[in-house]
Each structure stands twice: as C-alpha cells, then as structure tokens.
Design a protein around this motif. Structure first.
Motif, mmCIF file in Angstrom:
data_model
loop_
_atom_site.group_PDB
_atom_site.id
_atom_site.type_symbol
_atom_site.label_atom_id
_atom_site.label_comp_id
_atom_site.label_asym_id
_atom_site.label_seq_id
_atom_site.Cartn_x
_atom_site.Cartn_y
_atom_site.Cartn_z
ATOM 1 N N THR A 52 40.429 50.233 24.182
ATOM 2 C CA THR A 52 41.336 51.359 24.427
ATOM 3 C C THR A 52 40.888 52.141 25.651
ATOM 4 O O THR A 52 41.720 52.572 26.467
ATOM 5 N N LEU A 53 39.578 52.324 25.802
ATOM 6 C CA LEU A 53 39.052 52.997 26.992
ATOM 7 C C LEU A 53 39.492 52.271 28.258
ATOM 8 O O LEU A 53 39.875 52.911 29.253
ATOM 9 N N LEU A 54 39.444 50.950 28.233
ATOM 10 C CA LEU A 54 39.849 50.165 29.407
ATOM 11 C C LEU A 54 41.312 50.419 29.748
ATOM 12 O O LEU A 54 41.667 50.596 30.921
ATOM 13 N N ILE A 55 42.174 50.471 28.730
ATOM 14 C CA ILE A 55 43.597 50.751 28.963
ATOM 15 C C ILE A 55 43.777 52.161 29.534
ATOM 16 O O ILE A 55 44.518 52.376 30.504
ATOM 17 N N ALA A 70 35.059 45.600 34.608
ATOM 18 C CA ALA A 70 34.593 45.516 33.226
ATOM 19 C C ALA A 70 33.404 44.564 33.146
ATOM 20 O O ALA A 70 33.248 43.667 33.982
ATOM 21 N N ALA A 71 32.558 44.791 32.150
ATOM 22 C CA ALA A 71 31.395 43.931 31.922
ATOM 23 C C ALA A 71 31.253 43.684 30.428
ATOM 24 O O ALA A 71 31.359 44.610 29.625
ATOM 25 N N HIS A 72 31.015 42.430 30.075
ATOM 26 C CA HIS A 72 30.871 42.054 28.668
ATOM 27 C C HIS A 72 29.554 41.319 28.478
ATOM 28 O O HIS A 72 29.255 40.370 29.205
ATOM 29 N N PHE A 73 28.766 41.759 27.475
ATOM 30 C CA PHE A 73 27.495 41.108 27.170
ATOM 31 C C PHE A 73 27.609 40.408 25.819
ATOM 32 O O PHE A 73 27.861 41.050 24.796
ATOM 33 N N ASN A 74 27.424 39.092 25.825
ATOM 34 C CA ASN A 74 27.474 38.285 24.606
ATOM 35 C C ASN A 74 26.069 38.211 24.023
ATOM 36 O O ASN A 74 25.178 37.579 24.590
ATOM 37 N N HIS A 75 25.873 38.861 22.857
ATOM 38 C CA HIS A 75 24.543 38.943 22.252
ATOM 39 C C HIS A 75 24.149 37.672 21.487
ATOM 40 O O HIS A 75 23.006 37.543 21.057
ATOM 41 N N GLN A 90 40.631 37.323 28.184
ATOM 42 C CA GLN A 90 42.091 37.352 28.188
ATOM 43 C C GLN A 90 42.609 38.770 28.434
ATOM 44 O O GLN A 90 43.566 38.973 29.189
ATOM 45 N N LEU A 91 41.955 39.758 27.824
ATOM 46 C CA LEU A 91 42.373 41.146 28.001
ATOM 47 C C LEU A 91 42.269 41.567 29.471
ATOM 48 O O LEU A 91 43.203 42.156 30.029
ATOM 49 N N CYS A 92 41.154 41.253 30.100
ATOM 50 C CA CYS A 92 40.963 41.636 31.508
ATOM 51 C C CYS A 92 41.935 40.889 32.422
ATOM 52 O O CYS A 92 42.450 41.465 33.393
ATOM 53 N N ILE A 97 41.956 42.980 35.732
ATOM 54 C CA ILE A 97 40.690 43.686 35.886
ATOM 55 C C ILE A 97 39.581 42.669 36.121
ATOM 56 O O ILE A 97 39.460 41.687 35.385
ATOM 57 N N GLU A 98 38.760 42.909 37.133
ATOM 58 C CA GLU A 98 37.629 42.017 37.402
ATOM 59 C C GLU A 98 36.589 42.169 36.296
ATOM 60 O O GLU A 98 36.204 43.284 35.934
ATOM 61 N N LEU A 99 36.127 41.032 35.778
ATOM 62 C CA LEU A 99 35.207 41.023 34.630
ATOM 63 C C LEU A 99 33.933 40.263 34.975
ATOM 64 O O LEU A 99 33.980 39.181 35.549
ATOM 65 N N THR A 100 32.789 40.837 34.589
ATOM 66 C CA THR A 100 31.500 40.156 34.693
ATOM 67 C C THR A 100 30.984 39.916 33.284
ATOM 68 O O THR A 100 30.977 40.841 32.455
#
Length: 339
Positions: A52-55, A70-75, A90-92, A97-100
């Motif tokens: 929601t913050l991203l939107i 955006a940045a996503h960390f897979n734990h 998919q959301l980005c 939105i550029e995603l790392t």
C-alpha cells in the motif's frame, strides 16, 4: 493478479486520495522531509503495509517530481518466499517501478553467527537496503511501519525499561540510517481499506502469528487488552510519539550546545561545565558521549550510578558501560575511555 492499479491521485476516489494527501502532509510537516525531487527506495515485502505504501508514494510521485524505486529481500525462511518474490516482481512491473531483489539464507547466517532469526533477518535486510540506496543514490529508504507497529514498539520498549523520550517509539525519520517511516500515524485498518479500494492483492506472512517472537505476543495478547481499556489507544500512542519527537529535538539542541567543545576522540566533561547542568541534562550528556564512542547501549542504572558518584565527588570511581566503555571521576572531572 492485481487489476489496473492507481498511479496518480486522479485515479483514486475522494477517500483514498484524502489518505494519500494526509500522508504527504505527515511527511512534509511532521517528519520535516521535503518530497520534491527526491529519490525514494521502498522496502517492499509484498505484505499489505509495504504494498500500500508503494501505491501511495506512486500516486504522490508526479505532483512532487520524485522517483520511486523498490527493493525486496528474500529471507528464504518460509516455503512461500519464492511466491512472494514473484508477487513483488509482478506488482512493480504493473506500476512500472524499478525493483532490486536480493536473496540470502538467513537461517544459515543466524546459525553461523550465533544470532536469533529475527536479528539476523533484520541485519541482512538493512545491509541490503543500505547498499541498494547507495547504489541508486536514493535519498531515503522508506518502510511500511504504521501506527499499530508503533504501538507494539512502545509496549516493547516499556517492557525493556527504555527511558524518555525514546519510550515514545521508533523514529519517523532516522537521519544517520536514511530511513523514513511515512505511515507511523496511519492505522493498519486504514491501509487495508485503501488496498481493498484499489483492488490491490498482497501476501500474508504466516510468521506474524508465531508467538515464539515477543512482537507477535505483544500484538496478539497485550495490545488487545489495551484496546479494551482504551478504544482510542492508537491515538494516545501517536500523541505520545509526537511529544517524544518534540522533546528529542529539544534535548538534541541542548546536548549539542554542551558538547560543542568536547573532543569525541578523548571525551572529557569538566567540573565547571557539569555544575551548570541540571541532573536531567547531565544524564543525557553522559549518554550522548557514550553513544558517540560506538556499540553498547548505555543503561539507565549505570548513568544514574555515574551521576550519583560525581555528585558525591567520589574520586577515582570507575563506572563501566556496555561496549567496554568506562567513565572515571577524578577531581570532579569525568574521563571517558575504553577498558
């Protein structure tokens, strides 16, 4: 799969647009952070808060000429981790939105370094976010912490014996770590309503109900009791937080004034300077000096012990602090050093 998601205020209904503008106002007026021409890196887990913050930030980006990454960390901690990463991608993509993305075996790291899972996950996640922020030259790492998270944080700080004003909860703007928390005054229910109004799908983290973790016990067992006693508990917490920020700014200015001539490499507090300070000021000055010396959180009982010894003029008294730091009193002067 998300349906067409909003990318500007004009795509929102009046209620959700009002929520966006309220958060923009919180960022600029309460967090004192201009959005104009900024580059923001959103820490995106795939849950409702960060999604929601991203939107919201996407909808505010055009009017503020700011850029969203955006940045996503897979734990790699849960079987759903791969599906959550795919969802975030998919959301980005749908928002352009550029995603790392980064991935690491947190459980193995925790075992190797003898850390708890939560601590290891937080450490690795923020290392990744900090590295990504520097790589893309973002102004801030933006997280989805909201008012309910703030309430949990305040209760946990109370349990641990945190003093004022830190008892008011996590910072909304952390300058040294470049972290911004725009949702701290926004209840989670508001975020869920916003997400539903936008037809936004999100991932649910099953670990959020695991009562092996203190935060989850506070969330599921303690907070509901506080709500029962005071249905406006969240409002009380955000008011407490705001007062804490005012007091933090006040004390920061006073401490800076008292320490402007202090050499932090070999810190010394002179007798004539200490005499001009109230006890409340002295305790905060001690803490500021010790914190500047590196790792190790000064404990309240040690700070009080140091001040009691100084007031009693106990020459040669040594008070030890976490991080192998010590304070030594000689002729009314306090010398700080390492053991």
């Amino acid at each position: 799969m998300n349906r067409q998601l909003p990318i500007s205020l004009q795509d929102l209904n009046p209620k959700t647009a009002h929520i966006c503008l309220g958060i923009e106002n919180f960022i600029t007026n309460k967090l004192k952070t201009p959005l104009k021409n900024s580059v923001l890196l959103v820490a995106l887990s795939g849950g409702v808060d960060s999604s929601t913050l991203l939107i919201i930030l996407t909808c505010l980006a055009k009017r503020n000429d700011c850029t969203i990454h955006a940045a996503h960390f897979n734990h790699q901690l849960r079987p759903e981790a791969g599906a959550e990463e795919a969802h975030v991608r998919q959301l980005c993509a749908s928002l352009d939105i550029e995603l790392t993305v980064s991935s690491q075996d947190v459980a193995a790291y925790a075992s190797l370094h003898k850390l708890g899972i939560e601590e290891a996950a937080r450490l690795l996640r923020y290392e990744f976010l900090t590295s990504t922020r520097r790589t893309i030259n973002a102004d801030w790492i933006v997280t989805g912490h909201h008012a309910n998270d703030l309430a949990e944080d305040v209760v946990m700080r109370l349990v641990r014996g945190t003093g004022w004003p830190a008892l008011g909860g996590m910072e909304g703007r952390c300058n040294n770590r470049k972290i911004l928390r725009p949702l701290l005054a926004t209840p989670k229910d508001t975020l869920i309503s916003f997400a539903n109004a936008c037809s936004l799908n999100w991932c649910e983290d099953a670990s959020n109900v695991d009562t092996n973790f203190l935060r989850n016990r506070v969330r599921s067992q303690v907070i509901p009791l506080l709500y029962k006693e005071n249905p406006a508990f969240l409002d009380a917490i955000t008011s407490l937080w705001e007062l804490a920020q005012i007091d933090t700014d006040h004390w920061a200015a006073i401490i800076e004034q008292h320490l402007e001539n202090t050499d932090i490499e070999t810190p010394i507090l002179l007798k004539e300077d200490l005499r001009t300070m109230s006890q409340a000021t002295r305790l905060r000055v001690y803490k500021a000096v010790l914190t500047s010396m590196g790792k190790g959180q000064p404990l309240q009982q040690n700070l009080l012990a140091l001040d009691t010894a100084w007031q009693a003029n106990v020459g040669g008294k040594i008070v030890q602090f976490p991080g192998n730091k010590i304070a030594t009193i000689r002729k009314g002067v306090i010398y700080f050093s390492y053991r």
